[in-house]
Design a protein around this motif. Structure first.
Motif, PDB file in Angstrom:
ATOM      1  N   ALA A  94      -0.195   6.592   0.882  1.00  0.00           N
ATOM      2  CA  ALA A  94      -0.517   5.292   1.617  1.00  0.00           C
ATOM      3  C   ALA A  94       0.110   5.548   2.934  1.00  0.00           C
ATOM      4  O   ALA A  94       1.458   5.846   3.034  1.00  0.00           O
ATOM      5  CB  ALA A  94       0.340   4.259   0.944  1.00  0.00           C
ATOM      6  N   PRO A  95      -0.649   5.388   3.999  1.00  0.00           N
ATOM      7  CA  PRO A  95      -0.105   5.683   5.593  1.00  0.00           C
ATOM      8  C   PRO A  95       1.002   4.633   6.015  1.00  0.00           C
ATOM      9  O   PRO A  95       1.452   4.751   7.184  1.00  0.00           O
ATOM     10  CB  PRO A  95      -1.490   5.591   6.130  1.00  0.00           C
ATOM     11  CG  PRO A  95      -2.468   4.634   5.536  1.00  0.00           C
ATOM     12  CD  PRO A  95      -1.922   4.844   4.192  1.00  0.00           C
ATOM     13  N   ASP A  96       1.126   3.568   5.262  1.00  0.00           N
ATOM     14  CA  ASP A  96       2.145   2.597   5.992  1.00  0.00           C
ATOM     15  C   ASP A  96       2.427   1.524   4.756  1.00  0.00           C
ATOM     16  O   ASP A  96       1.971   1.956   3.625  1.00  0.00           O
ATOM     17  CB  ASP A  96       1.271   1.580   6.957  1.00  0.00           C
ATOM     18  CG  ASP A  96       0.098   0.849   6.517  1.00  0.00           C
ATOM     19  OD1 ASP A  96       0.315  -0.150   5.684  1.00  0.00           O
ATOM     20  OD2 ASP A  96      -0.826   1.409   6.740  1.00  0.00           O
ATOM     21  N   TYR A  97       3.720   0.984   4.849  1.00  0.00           N
ATOM     22  CA  TYR A  97       4.222   0.244   3.815  1.00  0.00           C
ATOM     23  C   TYR A  97       3.589  -0.755   3.296  1.00  0.00           C
ATOM     24  O   TYR A  97       3.615  -1.161   2.302  1.00  0.00           O
ATOM     25  CB  TYR A  97       5.646  -0.059   4.041  1.00  0.00           C
ATOM     26  CG  TYR A  97       5.957  -0.947   5.039  1.00  0.00           C
ATOM     27  CD1 TYR A  97       5.768  -2.540   5.019  1.00  0.00           C
ATOM     28  CD2 TYR A  97       6.338  -0.488   6.488  1.00  0.00           C
ATOM     29  CE1 TYR A  97       5.985  -3.432   5.970  1.00  0.00           C
ATOM     30  CE2 TYR A  97       6.309  -1.381   7.637  1.00  0.00           C
ATOM     31  CZ  TYR A  97       6.387  -2.830   7.501  1.00  0.00           C
ATOM     32  OH  TYR A  97       6.635  -3.582   8.431  1.00  0.00           O
ATOM     33  N   VAL A  98       2.227  -1.495   4.058  1.00  0.00           N
ATOM     34  CA  VAL A  98       1.601  -2.821   3.513  1.00  0.00           C
ATOM     35  C   VAL A  98       0.643  -1.890   2.629  1.00  0.00           C
ATOM     36  O   VAL A  98       0.492  -2.654   1.371  1.00  0.00           O
ATOM     37  CB  VAL A  98       1.033  -3.304   4.660  1.00  0.00           C
ATOM     38  CG1 VAL A  98       0.076  -4.232   4.076  1.00  0.00           C
ATOM     39  CG2 VAL A  98       2.058  -3.871   5.544  1.00  0.00           C
ATOM     40  N   ASN A  99       0.036  -0.990   2.824  1.00  0.00           N
ATOM     41  CA  ASN A  99      -0.802  -0.153   2.042  1.00  0.00           C
ATOM     42  C   ASN A  99      -0.045   0.213   0.642  1.00  0.00           C
ATOM     43  O   ASN A  99      -0.737   0.180  -0.655  1.00  0.00           O
ATOM     44  CB  ASN A  99      -1.680   1.015   2.526  1.00  0.00           C
ATOM     45  CG  ASN A  99      -2.731   0.657   3.275  1.00  0.00           C
ATOM     46  OD1 ASN A  99      -3.861   0.049   2.668  1.00  0.00           O
ATOM     47  ND2 ASN A  99      -2.876   0.684   4.761  1.00  0.00           N
ATOM     48  N   ASP A 110      -3.400  -9.678  -2.829  1.00  0.00           N
ATOM     49  CA  ASP A 110      -3.660  -9.736  -1.347  1.00  0.00           C
ATOM     50  C   ASP A 110      -2.905 -10.972  -0.606  1.00  0.00           C
ATOM     51  O   ASP A 110      -2.183 -10.794   0.213  1.00  0.00           O
ATOM     52  CB  ASP A 110      -5.083  -9.726  -0.789  1.00  0.00           C
ATOM     53  CG  ASP A 110      -5.959  -8.521  -1.301  1.00  0.00           C
ATOM     54  OD1 ASP A 110      -5.319  -7.769  -1.745  1.00  0.00           O
ATOM     55  OD2 ASP A 110      -7.006  -8.554  -0.981  1.00  0.00           O
ATOM     56  N   SER A 111      -3.158 -12.003  -1.131  1.00  0.00           N
ATOM     57  CA  SER A 111      -2.515 -13.537  -0.507  1.00  0.00           C
ATOM     58  C   SER A 111      -1.163 -13.283  -1.045  1.00  0.00           C
ATOM     59  O   SER A 111      -0.130 -13.780  -0.024  1.00  0.00           O
ATOM     60  CB  SER A 111      -3.316 -14.545  -1.279  1.00  0.00           C
ATOM     61  OG  SER A 111      -2.670 -15.705  -0.833  1.00  0.00           O
ATOM     62  N   TRP A 112      -0.633 -13.103  -1.841  1.00  0.00           N
ATOM     63  CA  TRP A 112       0.777 -13.007  -2.532  1.00  0.00           C
ATOM     64  C   TRP A 112       1.542 -11.946  -1.479  1.00  0.00           C
ATOM     65  O   TRP A 112       2.755 -12.396  -0.911  1.00  0.00           O
ATOM     66  CB  TRP A 112       0.839 -12.535  -3.781  1.00  0.00           C
ATOM     67  CG  TRP A 112       2.352 -12.344  -4.334  1.00  0.00           C
ATOM     68  CD1 TRP A 112       3.434 -13.261  -4.516  1.00  0.00           C
ATOM     69  CD2 TRP A 112       2.870 -10.988  -4.639  1.00  0.00           C
ATOM     70  NE1 TRP A 112       4.505 -12.628  -4.867  1.00  0.00           N
ATOM     71  CE2 TRP A 112       3.876 -11.406  -5.177  1.00  0.00           C
ATOM     72  CE3 TRP A 112       2.180  -9.794  -5.162  1.00  0.00           C
ATOM     73  CZ2 TRP A 112       5.091 -10.535  -5.713  1.00  0.00           C
ATOM     74  CZ3 TRP A 112       2.992  -8.654  -5.685  1.00  0.00           C
ATOM     75  CH2 TRP A 112       4.277  -9.193  -6.002  1.00  0.00           C
ATOM     76  N   LEU A 113       1.115 -10.752  -1.335  1.00  0.00           N
ATOM     77  CA  LEU A 113       1.738  -9.891  -0.403  1.00  0.00           C
ATOM     78  C   LEU A 113       1.693 -10.354   1.141  1.00  0.00           C
ATOM     79  O   LEU A 113       2.601 -10.060   1.671  1.00  0.00           O
ATOM     80  CB  LEU A 113       1.124  -8.492  -0.542  1.00  0.00           C
ATOM     81  CG  LEU A 113       1.372  -7.821  -1.718  1.00  0.00           C
ATOM     82  CD1 LEU A 113       0.597  -6.543  -2.003  1.00  0.00           C
ATOM     83  CD2 LEU A 113       2.819  -7.363  -2.109  1.00  0.00           C
ATOM     84  N   LEU A 114       0.525 -11.040   1.625  1.00  0.00           N
ATOM     85  CA  LEU A 114       0.566 -11.379   2.891  1.00  0.00           C
ATOM     86  C   LEU A 114       1.850 -12.540   3.087  1.00  0.00           C
ATOM     87  O   LEU A 114       2.324 -12.336   4.223  1.00  0.00           O
ATOM     88  CB  LEU A 114      -0.742 -12.078   3.073  1.00  0.00           C
ATOM     89  CG  LEU A 114      -1.126 -12.721   4.338  1.00  0.00           C
ATOM     90  CD1 LEU A 114      -0.923 -11.540   5.404  1.00  0.00           C
ATOM     91  CD2 LEU A 114      -2.426 -13.462   4.640  1.00  0.00           C
ATOM     92  N   SER A 115       1.835 -13.264   2.104  1.00  0.00           N
ATOM     93  CA  SER A 115       3.085 -14.206   2.239  1.00  0.00           C
ATOM     94  C   SER A 115       4.401 -13.475   2.070  1.00  0.00           C
ATOM     95  O   SER A 115       5.324 -13.915   3.171  1.00  0.00           O
ATOM     96  CB  SER A 115       2.996 -15.182   1.180  1.00  0.00           C
ATOM     97  OG  SER A 115       3.921 -16.039   1.014  1.00  0.00           O
ATOM     98  N   LEU A 116       4.493 -12.702   1.436  1.00  0.00           N
ATOM     99  CA  LEU A 116       5.957 -11.869   1.227  1.00  0.00           C
ATOM    100  C   LEU A 116       6.161 -11.048   2.508  1.00  0.00           C
ATOM    101  O   LEU A 116       7.366 -11.028   2.836  1.00  0.00           O
ATOM    102  CB  LEU A 116       5.829 -10.742   0.045  1.00  0.00           C
ATOM    103  CG  LEU A 116       5.718 -11.514  -1.321  1.00  0.00           C
ATOM    104  CD1 LEU A 116       5.814 -10.336  -2.140  1.00  0.00           C
ATOM    105  CD2 LEU A 116       6.930 -12.430  -1.870  1.00  0.00           C
ATOM    106  N   PHE A 117       5.275 -10.508   3.159  1.00  0.00           N
ATOM    107  CA  PHE A 117       5.416  -9.656   4.335  1.00  0.00           C
ATOM    108  C   PHE A 117       5.876 -10.820   5.550  1.00  0.00           C
ATOM    109  O   PHE A 117       6.608 -10.418   6.329  1.00  0.00           O
ATOM    110  CB  PHE A 117       4.444  -9.028   4.549  1.00  0.00           C
ATOM    111  CG  PHE A 117       4.477  -7.388   3.830  1.00  0.00           C
ATOM    112  CD1 PHE A 117       5.314  -6.574   3.885  1.00  0.00           C
ATOM    113  CD2 PHE A 117       3.487  -7.141   3.046  1.00  0.00           C
ATOM    114  CE1 PHE A 117       5.228  -5.520   3.261  1.00  0.00           C
ATOM    115  CE2 PHE A 117       3.591  -6.053   2.401  1.00  0.00           C
ATOM    116  CZ  PHE A 117       4.297  -5.220   2.211  1.00  0.00           C
ATOM    117  N   ASN A 118       4.895 -11.810   5.721  1.00  0.00           N
ATOM    118  CA  ASN A 118       4.999 -12.708   6.708  1.00  0.00           C
ATOM    119  C   ASN A 118       6.238 -13.577   6.854  1.00  0.00           C
ATOM    120  O   ASN A 118       6.678 -14.061   7.544  1.00  0.00           O
ATOM    121  CB  ASN A 118       3.825 -13.511   6.923  1.00  0.00           C
ATOM    122  CG  ASN A 118       2.713 -12.730   7.443  1.00  0.00           C
ATOM    123  OD1 ASN A 118       2.853 -11.823   7.763  1.00  0.00           O
ATOM    124  ND2 ASN A 118       1.207 -13.551   7.435  1.00  0.00           N
TER     125      ASN A 118
END
Length: 321
Positions: free
Chosen positions: A189-194, A248-256
């Protein structure tokens, strides 16, 4: 508790006893449920569960299989009843796979379900952003759905799925408040989101595998994904329509919401991975997430697919709203 074809026991340290034609679930010597098993075909339970000998005798006399999973949903093993079962279903699955028209027909539904749910995520967040590009992407994705419906074969279908995904991930990048995510990339993974997406999909794979196993389907025989040795192609098929709404939706919420941050990860040159503390945080958050009714949806879609193969009806992918 009502009778169900697949009984899912997600409480740790449960002891399962027999009472006539019922299974009695106890925890800390206290009864928490009594389950009739007249129509039950499979039982999914955590590895910490204890099934007594009389309960096992009842289960196997009814031709019920036991599927053991760990706390993250990974299938650890399966104890099959000597009565077997599922041969007719698996034969139907093989026939669908060998018939290119029927195979392509089911594969289309997985792709259409995936693109539709990706589109829904963009629509959900579009109201908070003024980017006019989102409307353009939504229109394009509608076009890819129409093209997927008319695809002549799997290769053409996968082409539309891939092009649509590029537009989707460009929008996903803009929805994140962090700017480290440039594109969807895998391992390393090139970044922590990936990195988080990779792990999230692994957990989703566990959930879907357990549900398809409970339905006695052959996991290696997929429709969108080719049958390959030692690959659960059918799991990857069914995962497609759940990647966006479940992960995807769950992680988007966690990061934001800063519930997952860069300090929860380590590594750069060799790829990003969770730290020990970050992994614990992720798993704790995930276990709360999976308790929001998703498992029953996975089971329902697995059962839907089984009925399609048995009876030839049209498959209806999960539609997120």
């Amino acid at each position: 508790m009502k009778n169900v074809e697949t009984l899912y026991i997600d409480t740790e340290n449960i002891s399962v006893h027999r009472s006539s034609e019922h299974l009695v679930l106890e925890k800390d010597n206290k009864k928490i449920a009594s389950v009739p098993i007249v129509e039950t075909k499979s039982i999914i339970l955590l590895k910490s569960s204890l099934v007594t000998a009389p309960a096992l005798e009842l289960v196997y006399s009814k031709g019920i299989d036991l599927i053991y999973i760990d706390r993250n949903g990974k299938v650890l093993g399966r104890m099959n009843s000597s009565k077997g079962g599922g041969a007719e279903l698996r034969l139907a699955q093989y026939r669908f796979y060998d018939n290119q028209a029927e195979r392509t027909g089911i594969a289309k539904k997985f792709v259409i379900g995936k693109i539709n749910n990706q589109k829904e995520l963009i629509k959900k967040y579009k109201r908070y952003y003024s980017m006019k590009e989102f409307n353009s992407v939504i229109k394009k994705m509608d076009g890819f759905i129409e093209k997927a419906e008319k695809a002549a074969d799997i290769d053409e279908l996968m082409g539309y799925e891939g092009i649509s995904a590029r537009f989707y991930w460009d929008c996903y990048k803009d929805l994140l408040t962090t700017d480290v995510f440039k594109k969807r990339d895998y391992r390393p993974a090139p970044d922590y989101v990936n990195s988080a997406l990779n792990l999230g999909y692994s957990f989703l794979e566990n959930e879907v595998t357990a549900c398809l196993t409970a339905e006695k389907l052959d996991l290696e025989i997929g429709f969108l994904h080719k049958a390959l040795r030692d690959r659960n192609s059918l799991t990857y098929d069914l995962m497609e329509e759940f990647r966006t709404p479940y992960i995807d939706s769950w992680l988007l919420s966690l990061f934001n919401r800063k519930m997952l941050k860069e300090e929860d990860f380590t590594g750069k040159e060799k790829g990003f991975y969770f730290t020990k503390e970050g992994m614990k945080k992720f798993v704790d958050l995930y276990r709360k997430h999976r308790e929001e009714g998703w498992y029953s949806i996975f089971l329902s879609q697995s059962s839907e697919l089984k009925e399609v193969l048995k009876n030839g009806k049209e498959y209806k992918p999960f539609k997120w709203k």
